[in-house]
Design a protein around this motif. Structure first.
Motif, PDB file in Angstrom:
ATOM      1  N   GLY A  20      13.273   1.447 -10.294  1.00  0.00           N
ATOM      2  CA  GLY A  20      12.967   2.111 -11.648  1.00  0.00           C
ATOM      3  C   GLY A  20      12.361   1.232 -12.392  1.00  0.00           C
ATOM      4  N   THR A  21      12.055   1.880 -13.499  1.00  0.00           N
ATOM      5  CA  THR A  21      11.058   1.406 -14.571  1.00  0.00           C
ATOM      6  C   THR A  21      11.692   0.740 -15.799  1.00  0.00           C
ATOM      7  OG1 THR A  21      10.762   3.147 -15.560  1.00  0.00           O
ATOM      8  CG2 THR A  21       9.282   2.750 -13.552  1.00  0.00           C
ATOM      9  N   HIS A  47       6.488 -10.622 -22.453  1.00  0.00           N
ATOM     10  CA  HIS A  47       5.873  -9.766 -21.327  1.00  0.00           C
ATOM     11  C   HIS A  47       4.856 -10.851 -20.371  1.00  0.00           C
ATOM     12  CE1 HIS A  47       5.808  -6.882 -24.696  1.00  0.00           C
ATOM     13  NE2 HIS A  47       5.442  -5.773 -23.937  1.00  0.00           N
ATOM     14  N   ILE A  48       5.018 -10.499 -19.234  1.00  0.00           N
ATOM     15  CA  ILE A  48       4.321 -11.101 -18.085  1.00  0.00           C
ATOM     16  C   ILE A  48       3.337 -10.200 -16.987  1.00  0.00           C
ATOM     17  CG2 ILE A  48       6.182 -11.400 -16.813  1.00  0.00           C
ATOM     18  CD1 ILE A  48       5.237 -13.994 -15.674  1.00  0.00           C
ATOM     19  N   THR A  49       2.220 -10.717 -16.646  1.00  0.00           N
ATOM     20  CA  THR A  49       1.496  -9.941 -15.493  1.00  0.00           C
ATOM     21  C   THR A  49       0.531 -10.830 -15.011  1.00  0.00           C
ATOM     22  OG1 THR A  49       0.637  -7.828 -14.855  1.00  0.00           O
ATOM     23  CG2 THR A  49      -0.327  -8.827 -16.771  1.00  0.00           C
ATOM     24  N   MET A  88       2.253  -6.255 -11.408  1.00  0.00           N
ATOM     25  CA  MET A  88       3.699  -5.607 -12.084  1.00  0.00           C
ATOM     26  C   MET A  88       3.446  -3.817 -11.932  1.00  0.00           C
ATOM     27  SD  MET A  88       5.439  -8.119 -12.609  1.00  0.00           S
ATOM     28  CE  MET A  88       5.245  -9.796 -13.239  1.00  0.00           C
ATOM     29  N   GLN A  89       2.703  -3.413 -10.574  1.00  0.00           N
ATOM     30  CA  GLN A  89       2.519  -2.058 -10.536  1.00  0.00           C
ATOM     31  C   GLN A  89       3.701  -1.391  -9.743  1.00  0.00           C
ATOM     32  OE1 GLN A  89      -1.589  -3.026  -8.690  1.00  0.00           O
ATOM     33  NE2 GLN A  89      -2.141  -1.240 -10.099  1.00  0.00           N
ATOM     34  N   VAL A  90       4.349  -2.104  -8.955  1.00  0.00           N
ATOM     35  CA  VAL A  90       5.196  -1.275  -8.098  1.00  0.00           C
ATOM     36  C   VAL A  90       6.565  -1.796  -8.643  1.00  0.00           C
ATOM     37  CG1 VAL A  90       6.257  -1.134  -5.661  1.00  0.00           C
ATOM     38  CG2 VAL A  90       3.720  -1.700  -5.925  1.00  0.00           C
ATOM     39  N   TRP A 132      19.661  -7.562 -22.575  1.00  0.00           N
ATOM     40  CA  TRP A 132      18.158  -7.387 -22.777  1.00  0.00           C
ATOM     41  C   TRP A 132      17.981  -6.037 -21.974  1.00  0.00           C
ATOM     42  CZ3 TRP A 132      14.795 -11.590 -24.261  1.00  0.00           C
ATOM     43  CH2 TRP A 132      15.474 -12.426 -24.602  1.00  0.00           C
ATOM     44  N   THR A 133      16.533  -5.394 -22.650  1.00  0.00           N
ATOM     45  CA  THR A 133      16.272  -4.153 -21.780  1.00  0.00           C
ATOM     46  C   THR A 133      15.051  -4.972 -21.081  1.00  0.00           C
ATOM     47  OG1 THR A 133      16.991  -2.644 -23.218  1.00  0.00           O
ATOM     48  CG2 THR A 133      14.758  -2.272 -22.053  1.00  0.00           C
ATOM     49  N   ILE A 134      14.749  -4.787 -19.780  1.00  0.00           N
ATOM     50  CA  ILE A 134      13.830  -5.216 -18.914  1.00  0.00           C
ATOM     51  C   ILE A 134      13.150  -4.111 -18.286  1.00  0.00           C
ATOM     52  CG2 ILE A 134      13.031  -6.733 -17.025  1.00  0.00           C
ATOM     53  CD1 ILE A 134      15.640  -8.543 -17.302  1.00  0.00           C
ATOM     54  N   SER A 135      11.829  -4.143 -18.503  1.00  0.00           N
ATOM     55  CA  SER A 135      11.094  -2.672 -18.066  1.00  0.00           C
ATOM     56  C   SER A 135       9.811  -3.113 -17.734  1.00  0.00           C
ATOM     57  CB  SER A 135      11.009  -1.730 -19.251  1.00  0.00           C
ATOM     58  OG  SER A 135      10.423  -2.378 -20.309  1.00  0.00           O
ATOM     59  N   GLN A 136       9.184  -2.105 -16.924  1.00  0.00           N
ATOM     60  CA  GLN A 136       7.855  -2.035 -16.549  1.00  0.00           C
ATOM     61  C   GLN A 136       7.121  -1.514 -17.719  1.00  0.00           C
ATOM     62  OE1 GLN A 136       6.191   0.992 -13.941  1.00  0.00           O
ATOM     63  NE2 GLN A 136       5.317  -0.597 -12.640  1.00  0.00           N
ATOM     64  N   ALA A 137       6.384  -2.177 -18.498  1.00  0.00           N
ATOM     65  CA  ALA A 137       5.700  -1.756 -19.505  1.00  0.00           C
ATOM     66  C   ALA A 137       3.958  -1.462 -19.479  1.00  0.00           C
ATOM     67  CB  ALA A 137       5.772  -2.851 -20.789  1.00  0.00           C
ATOM     68  N   THR A 138       3.556  -0.704 -20.264  1.00  0.00           N
ATOM     69  CA  THR A 138       1.855  -0.431 -20.140  1.00  0.00           C
ATOM     70  C   THR A 138       1.218  -1.178 -21.111  1.00  0.00           C
ATOM     71  OG1 THR A 138       2.131   1.370 -21.931  1.00  0.00           O
ATOM     72  CG2 THR A 138       2.353   1.977 -19.696  1.00  0.00           C
ATOM     73  N   GLU A 139       1.797  -2.244 -21.732  1.00  0.00           N
ATOM     74  CA  GLU A 139       1.154  -3.043 -22.649  1.00  0.00           C
ATOM     75  C   GLU A 139       0.584  -4.235 -21.571  1.00  0.00           C
ATOM     76  OE1 GLU A 139       1.573  -5.771 -26.898  1.00  0.00           O
ATOM     77  OE2 GLU A 139       3.234  -4.460 -26.033  1.00  0.00           O
ATOM     78  N   SER A 140      -0.564  -4.386 -21.628  1.00  0.00           N
ATOM     79  CA  SER A 140      -1.130  -5.532 -20.712  1.00  0.00           C
ATOM     80  C   SER A 140      -2.488  -6.056 -21.120  1.00  0.00           C
ATOM     81  CB  SER A 140      -1.453  -4.768 -19.468  1.00  0.00           C
ATOM     82  OG  SER A 140      -2.212  -3.371 -19.636  1.00  0.00           O
ATOM     83  N   PRO A 141      -2.999  -6.995 -20.617  1.00  0.00           N
ATOM     84  CA  PRO A 141      -4.287  -7.562 -21.086  1.00  0.00           C
ATOM     85  C   PRO A 141      -5.366  -6.690 -20.449  1.00  0.00           C
ATOM     86  CG  PRO A 141      -3.333  -8.918 -19.337  1.00  0.00           C
ATOM     87  CD  PRO A 141      -2.416  -8.134 -19.654  1.00  0.00           C
ATOM     88  N   ASN A 142      -6.558  -7.003 -20.875  1.00  0.00           N
ATOM     89  CA  ASN A 142      -7.839  -6.336 -20.162  1.00  0.00           C
ATOM     90  C   ASN A 142      -8.031  -6.569 -18.872  1.00  0.00           C
ATOM     91  OD1 ASN A 142      -8.423  -5.429 -22.765  1.00  0.00           O
ATOM     92  ND2 ASN A 142      -9.961  -6.914 -23.133  1.00  0.00           N
TER      93      ASN A 142
END
Length: 254
Positions: free
Chosen positions: A10-11, A204-206, A4-6, A40-50
């Motif tokens: 928009g974010t 959240h998904i990644t 989910m880096q790119v 919904w609000t759908i976004s690129q988030a910084t919350e992520s697993p290690n």
């Protein structure tokens, strides 16, 4: 873009409702969302697993109304060129495995739909969320000796993460083997969650990865330059391409 880096468009996008397509969140992932399945609000988030820095976040801002025909979720279309390694439709067909990390406050059983768009076949799977932590899930995909994927840039495989599913989509018997037809009542068989039932709900998904074989290997982190170039291919490709075919926005070039 499994990490989910790119996010070229928009974010973050708010007021997402009754939407089937791409938007201002990480590239290559689409919504399929009925009007009754919440806003919904759908976004690129910084919350992520290690080991990761980004995820895609679904945040319910207006609760939905679960009816028989209500549906909603996240999906990616994969072009035929990238599916040939599975040997689908041949005597040497190979199984696969889809792995990903999910974090949500909504526990229960979630359905995954694998749809062969070239041959109108599908098989399903589920994953069970039992806590609100980041967890990695692996969903097996059986081999299929029927129905080869075209070696082209068409959307050969649809992968769908169901988040909301009314009884029209859950009342059938879950498919554990590929079968002809995409009858509605089997698409989310086994799904028990209504993620749209409260504005407190988030998902959240990644770390999404599709592999040949029966065992999920550690996520393959690619160089960001390579990841961006792979995404650019779809963002700028001609209107006949897999993403542009389904994009609800005008392609950059034609």
């Amino acid at each position: 873009n499994g990490a989910m880096q790119v996010a070229q468009r928009g974010t973050s996008e708010s007021s997402v409702n009754n939407n089937n397509g791409y938007g201002d969140w990480p590239d290559r992932f689409r919504t399929f969302l009925a009007s009754a399945a919440g806003t919904w609000t759908i976004s690129q988030a910084t919350e992520s697993p290690n080991g990761f820095s980004k995820s895609t976040k679904w945040d319910c801002t207006t609760a939905g109304t679960l009816a028989a025909g209500t549906y909603g979720g996240f999906e990616q279309y994969i072009e035929g060129h990238n599916l040939q390694r599975f040997g689908k439709g041949t005597s040497d067909a190979k199984p696969g495995v889809l792995s990903f990390y999910v974090k949500t406050n909504k526990t229960g059983t979630y359905a995954i739909e694998f749809r062969d768009n070239d041959n109108s076949r599908m098989v399903g799977g589920t994953y069970v969320v039992s806590d609100s932590n980041w967890n990695r899930y692996a969903v097996p995909i059986p081999a299929d000796t029927t129905g080869a994927w075209g070696d082209d840039n068409g959307s050969g495989l649809w992968i769908r993460w169901w988040l909301v599913a009314g009884s029209n989509y859950t009342s059938g018997t879950a498919r554990t083997a590929w079968a002809a037809g995409t009858t509605d009542n089997v698409l989310a068989a086994g799904h028990t969650v209504d993620l749209s039932d409260s504005t407190s709900n988030e998902w959240h998904i990644t770390g999404v990865q599709l592999e040949v074989g029966q065992v999920a290997t550690p996520f393959e982190h690619r160089n960001i330059t390579d990841e961006e170039m792979a995404c650019y291919r779809y963002f700028y490709m001609h209107a006949s391409g897999a993403e542009a075919q389904q994009n609800n926005r005008s392609p950059i070039c034609s």
